[in-house]
Design an enzyme around this catalytic site. Structure first.
Site, mmCIF file in Angstrom:
data_model
loop_
_atom_site.group_PDB
_atom_site.id
_atom_site.type_symbol
_atom_site.label_atom_id
_atom_site.label_comp_id
_atom_site.label_asym_id
_atom_site.label_seq_id
_atom_site.Cartn_x
_atom_site.Cartn_y
_atom_site.Cartn_z
ATOM 1 N N LYS A 189 -8.122 14.038 5.063
ATOM 2 C CA LYS A 189 -7.262 12.845 5.066
ATOM 3 C C LYS A 189 -6.218 12.997 6.159
ATOM 4 O O LYS A 189 -6.064 14.075 6.735
ATOM 5 C CB LYS A 189 -6.603 12.620 3.706
ATOM 6 C CG LYS A 189 -5.844 13.809 3.156
ATOM 7 C CD LYS A 189 -5.312 13.517 1.757
ATOM 8 C CE LYS A 189 -6.425 13.521 0.732
ATOM 9 N NZ LYS A 189 -6.473 12.326 -0.080
ATOM 10 N N ARG A 190 -5.542 11.912 6.449
ATOM 11 C CA ARG A 190 -4.471 11.930 7.451
ATOM 12 C C ARG A 190 -3.490 13.066 7.146
ATOM 13 O O ARG A 190 -3.144 13.312 5.997
ATOM 14 C CB ARG A 190 -3.759 10.572 7.417
ATOM 15 C CG ARG A 190 -2.579 10.411 8.322
ATOM 16 C CD ARG A 190 -2.148 8.943 8.372
ATOM 17 N NE ARG A 190 -1.884 8.403 7.055
ATOM 18 C CZ ARG A 190 -0.671 8.367 6.481
ATOM 19 N NH1 ARG A 190 0.379 8.860 7.120
ATOM 20 N NH2 ARG A 190 -0.510 7.818 5.295
ATOM 21 N N HIS A 203 0.798 -1.222 0.000
ATOM 22 C CA HIS A 203 0.000 0.000 0.000
ATOM 23 C C HIS A 203 0.830 1.272 0.000
ATOM 24 O O HIS A 203 0.248 2.359 0.131
ATOM 25 C CB HIS A 203 -0.922 0.026 1.228
ATOM 26 C CG HIS A 203 -2.117 -0.856 1.111
ATOM 27 N ND1 HIS A 203 -3.266 -0.487 0.442
ATOM 28 C CD2 HIS A 203 -2.349 -2.101 1.571
ATOM 29 C CE1 HIS A 203 -4.155 -1.461 0.513
ATOM 30 N NE2 HIS A 203 -3.618 -2.462 1.184
ATOM 31 N N THR A 231 -8.556 6.633 -1.627
ATOM 32 C CA THR A 231 -9.938 6.170 -1.811
ATOM 33 C C THR A 231 -10.931 7.296 -1.560
ATOM 34 O O THR A 231 -12.034 7.268 -2.079
ATOM 35 C CB THR A 231 -10.262 4.987 -0.879
ATOM 36 O OG1 THR A 231 -9.882 5.301 0.459
ATOM 37 C CG2 THR A 231 -9.530 3.725 -1.327
ATOM 38 N N LYS A 286 0.971 14.495 1.681
ATOM 39 C CA LYS A 286 -0.414 14.758 1.278
ATOM 40 C C LYS A 286 -0.664 16.247 1.069
ATOM 41 O O LYS A 286 -1.670 16.643 0.499
ATOM 42 C CB LYS A 286 -1.384 14.173 2.308
ATOM 43 C CG LYS A 286 -1.341 12.647 2.346
ATOM 44 C CD LYS A 286 -2.293 12.077 3.385
ATOM 45 C CE LYS A 286 -2.186 10.553 3.463
ATOM 46 N NZ LYS A 286 -2.755 9.874 2.285
ATOM 47 N N LYS A 291 -14.665 8.439 -3.464
ATOM 48 C CA LYS A 291 -15.919 8.764 -2.780
ATOM 49 C C LYS A 291 -16.418 10.141 -3.202
ATOM 50 O O LYS A 291 -17.615 10.336 -3.446
ATOM 51 C CB LYS A 291 -15.705 8.702 -1.266
ATOM 52 C CG LYS A 291 -15.328 7.326 -0.754
ATOM 53 C CD LYS A 291 -14.746 7.393 0.658
ATOM 54 C CE LYS A 291 -14.078 6.077 1.035
ATOM 55 N NZ LYS A 291 -13.292 6.163 2.268
#
Length: 842
Positions: free
Chosen positions: A577-578, A386, A685, A583, A689
């Site tokens: 998100k985290r 992952h 992911t 990110k 969504k």
């Protein structure tokens, strides 16, 4: 069942087990729960649970008691199908899928189980008849504290899909008593609070103490001065107690099991210590054992926390392997049939000890020869990678194996010896290659490379998006991929449309069903039939109305729960998100500073009002991520306090991001920011969504966003920034100072931040951000992409000013989301890796 409304048009449901005309009693009969009504009489499920479980008058029951009674009633409805599912698998001796994951981010179960059991109309009627405050009731259920981010949420989606597709599958995880933590914001800083999600009894789980397993270690632990100390070479045991949760497939035909392991000590109590007043010492072994599954993600910034994580991973593997082997042996005596009856999927590197543990069982317990045991191990195990981040490719000290699991270390060394012999035979003289593929990393501290162990000891290694799988093969583990090319494949991630569209967004779901029918719920590729409607003014209006409804509902919920007001007529611009440097929440914040500067310089600037939403947790020991949260919250406060921009832009950091919050915010979002540095996001992911809920994506060419653009057409997303190749090629010469000196808006934004404009009461608090962005080289290339990112949002803002054109692109995104169903992903795993067929339940 949606928590937003107690009504949903019947046309929004597909009933594979019955017809729309079936009455409630027939539906209960088809679920095997007999003629007993759900509510309404003294013998109904709900009333009986209140009286007989709680011994209270239903009229005075608290909200929590009503929740437990209602959830237990739903569990009663599914119980017979759950039993029938298990007995069918046993009778058919079906090949089983065993999905091992350290995380399962389930969210709440009540609404999802009602939806998948097709009980919405019955529950709506029951709620009305009993005058139940449904919103209050569902809020009594905490999000299960069994995961943190995308890894765990993906695992939960996969369980849903496997049950819906009637695959014989069991999830294996750990029953953490405490989740990662509950996040609050105090003076702008993240504060971690205990997440004791099991404080109240969980109506969904069933303890199975009679199916416990014993796990042996080569050490014991002793409680001294409040701390546990390792006693080498004194073997001890842990007991794994399984707790089972139902996984309801859509339609309620198949109900699989998620089995979670809790740690306990063998029956032990030191009466002598207790009698002399050493009460804690008397229970030392019990406290030590139960501490193992106490918390999700212990603080791995300390050696003690790392050691606990190591033990947790082995405990998951050892319990699960013992359980599945026990199940295999009930119906099979020939070990050669193991790969025909079991497909074990390792979700990331955490369960990689499965290779050594399965080899130990086959060698020491089954007394097979090495070659046979090794062949069976490889055929049975499969591994999903992952990440490309080095810190996530776990490496455990060999000394820990030697101390705790010496037999496993012997097996790993023998696997490695044979591997290196093969490398040297195939690539004579290439010692560099041998060092890179070795399971053992030599250095001041010898370590075991867990990803290499998983790849070598399995028949399949897959990435989770096309670009991730390519980088995995060509960069991260290139030498292993060269040795075993047939083992590598891609399985792009997906999400379940049942939770993330049908349940989370009832208004849009009903609109879709009105146009294309209800088959999309179990075949998301049907959304492609929605494309012609993107040009239909009538459907555009319906789409925009459903989005406005979701935004208003979210704004009302946020106001009622936090007191914060947001304008539902503004653009809802989201990044949830985290929190992590790659990110790039900081890039988003820099973009907002640029917009803020523009408005300060030109108060008459034309732009649609925007609300910028952030949500996500930072690891407790990740100081820079926590500083980024602090910067975002200070930015929000400064903007709120500036009358020149108030009402035009607003920043909201939403604490305690979890599945339930995402289910509310994603349907309400207009814009999805997927802005990781290209080459760092494995898949993502949340991007999927947002897409299926009609948000437009502003993103880099990274992870699954690339494939989203292929499906919808790049013209229907707002892509920007450096590509994977450009990031890699510019590394040797990239300088953030060039952007500072040559891009006026970049310089103005940074100067404003570092002048303490956003930290007037805390001068210098954001100096580490200057170090990150300028002095330390800006590793994740925020400044390289900032100007292009701002331009992409300018184009998006212009489009939003034309509602028809906006709706056209948004509908095309929804219609192009079919590929990103977890049903499609699981179908690929089932056919390509697991070689399993459905096992229908009669």
């Amino acid at each position: 069942m949606s928590t937003k409304s107690t009504t949903r048009p019947d046309s929004a449901k597909v009933i594979p087990m019955t017809t729309h005309s079936a009455n409630h009693s027939q539906l209960l009969e088809q679920h095997g729960s007999g003629p007993i009504p759900l509510v309404g009489t003294e013998n109904a499920f709900y009333e009986r649970h209140l009286v007989f479980d709680r011994a209270i008058d239903p009229k005075v029951a608290s909200a929590r008691e009503r929740f437990e009674a209602f959830s237990s009633s739903i569990r009663d409805v599914l119980a017979r199908r759950w039993v029938l599912t298990k007995t069918t698998y046993e009778r058919e001796n079906a090949k089983r899928i065993y999905y091992l994951s350290m995380e399962f981010l389930l969210g709440r179960s009540l609404g999802n189980n009602i939806t998948n059991l097709l009980l919405d109309p019955m529950v709506q009627q029951a709620v009305q008849e009993k005058g139940i405050d449904w919103a209050e009731l569902v809020e009594q259920e905490p999000d299960a504290g069994l995961g943190n981010g995308g890894l765990g949420r993906l695992a939960a989606c996969f369980l849903d899909s496997m049950a819906t597709m009637q695959l014989a599958a069991t999830g294996y995880g750990l029953r953490y008593e405490y989740g990662m933590f509950k996040q609050s914001i105090v003076d702008g800083w993240q504060k971690e609070n205990p997440d004791n999600w099991l404080r109240d009894s969980d109506p969904w789980e069933i303890a199975r103490p009679h199916e416990q397993v014993e796990i042996k270690l080569n050490v014991s632990f002793q409680l001294r001065a409040g701390s546990f100390h390792v006693i080498p070479d004194r073997p001890s045991s842990l007991i794994g107690i399984p707790f089972d949760r139902p996984v309801v497939g859509y339609g309620g035909k198949t109900i699989n099991t998620l089995r979670l392991w809790a740690a306990a000590a063998p029956e032990y109590f030191d009466f002598q210590k207790f009698g002399t007043g050493d009460f804690v010492g008397a229970l030392g072994e019990t406290l030590e054992a139960e501490s193992l599954t106490r918390v999700l993600y212990p603080d791995d910034s300390t050696r003690e926390g790392q050691g606990l994580r190591f033990l947790q991973e082995y405990f998951l593997v050892a319990c699960s392997m013992a359980d599945l082997v026990r199940r295999f042996q009930r119906h099979n005596t020939d070990w050669d049939k193991l790969p025909e009856k079991a497909a074990i999927q390792l979700n990331d590197t955490h369960p990689s000890m499965s290779v050594a543990e399965l080899m130990r069982i086959l060698l020491d317990d089954a007394h097979l020869g090495w070659d046979q045991a090794w062949d069976l191990t490889k055929q049975t195990l499969a591994y999903t990678n992952h990440t490309l981040l080095p810190e996530a490719l776990e490496k455990w000290p060999a000394a820990w194996f030697q101390l705790l699991l010496p037999r496993h270390l012997e097996i790993i060394y023998e696997i490695n010896r044979r591997l290196l012999d093969d490398v040297r035979l195939r690539f004579p003289g290439d010692e560099g290659r041998a060092q890179r593929v070795s399971l053992v990393e030599e250095g001041s501290q010898r370590k075991i490379r867990m990803a290499n162990l998983a790849i070598v000891g399995s028949h399949s290694t897959n990435g989770v998006s096309a670009v991730h799988s390519k980088l995995l093969r060509t960069t991260t583990v290139k030498d292993l991929a060269d040795m075993f090319p047939e083992r590598f494949s891609n399985k792009t991630n997906g999400v379940t449309p049942r939770r993330w569209l049908l349940e989370a967004n009832p208004a849009l779901s009903a609109a879709i069903t009105q146009v294309i029918g209800e088959q999309w719920i179990t075949d998301l590729s049907q959304l492609n039939r929605l494309k012609p409607s993107a040009a239909d003014p009538g459907f555009r209006e319906v789409f925009l109305k459903s989005k406005r409804e979701a935004k208003a509902q979210f704004a009302n919920w946020l106001k009622s729960t936090s007191g914060e007001s947001v304008d539902p007529d503004s653009v809802f611009d989201c990044q949830i998100k985290r929190i992590h440097e790659y990110k790039r929440q900081l890039l988003n914040a820099l973009r907002i500073v640029v917009v803020y500067n523009r408005l300060r310089e030109n108060p008459d600037l034309e732009m649609v009002p925007r609300t910028f939403f952030f949500a996500g947790k930072a690891a407790p020991a990740y100081r820079l991520a926590k500083l980024i949260i602090k910067f975002i919250t200070n930015l929000a406060g400064t903007i709120d306090g500036d009358p020149g921009v108030r009402g035009r832009i607003k920043v909201a950091f939403l604490p305690e991001y979890n599945v339930s919050l995402a289910e509310r915010l994603i349907p309400a979002s207009d814009v999805s920011n997927q802005i990781s540095t290209a080459g760092y996001e494995a898949s993502g992911t949340s991007n999927m969504k947002f897409m299926m809920n009609g948000a437009l994506t502003v993103g880099t060419r990274d992870g699954a966003t690339i494939e989203m653009a292929e499906e919808a057409g790049e013209q229907n997303l707002f892509l920007f920034g450096l590509t994977v190749e450009q990031v890699e090629n510019s590394r040797p010469w990239y300088s953030p100072w060039w952007h500072y000196h040559n891009e006026p808006e970049t310089r103005a934004a940074l100067d404003l931040i570092f002048s303490d404009h956003f930290s007037r009461n805390e001068p210098g608090v954001f100096a580490p951000l200057r170090d990150l962005l300028l002095l330390s080289g800006d590793h994740y290339m925020h400044l390289a992409d900032l100007t292009a990112y701002c331009q992409a949002h300018e184009e998006l803002g212009a489009l939003y000013a034309d509602p028809g054109a906006w709706a056209h692109k948004a509908i095309l995104n929804v219609a192009s989301a079919g590929k990103f169903s977890s049903d499609r992903t699981i179908a690929e795993y089932a056919s390509d890796i697991w070689k399993v067929e459905p096992c229908p339940i009669p």
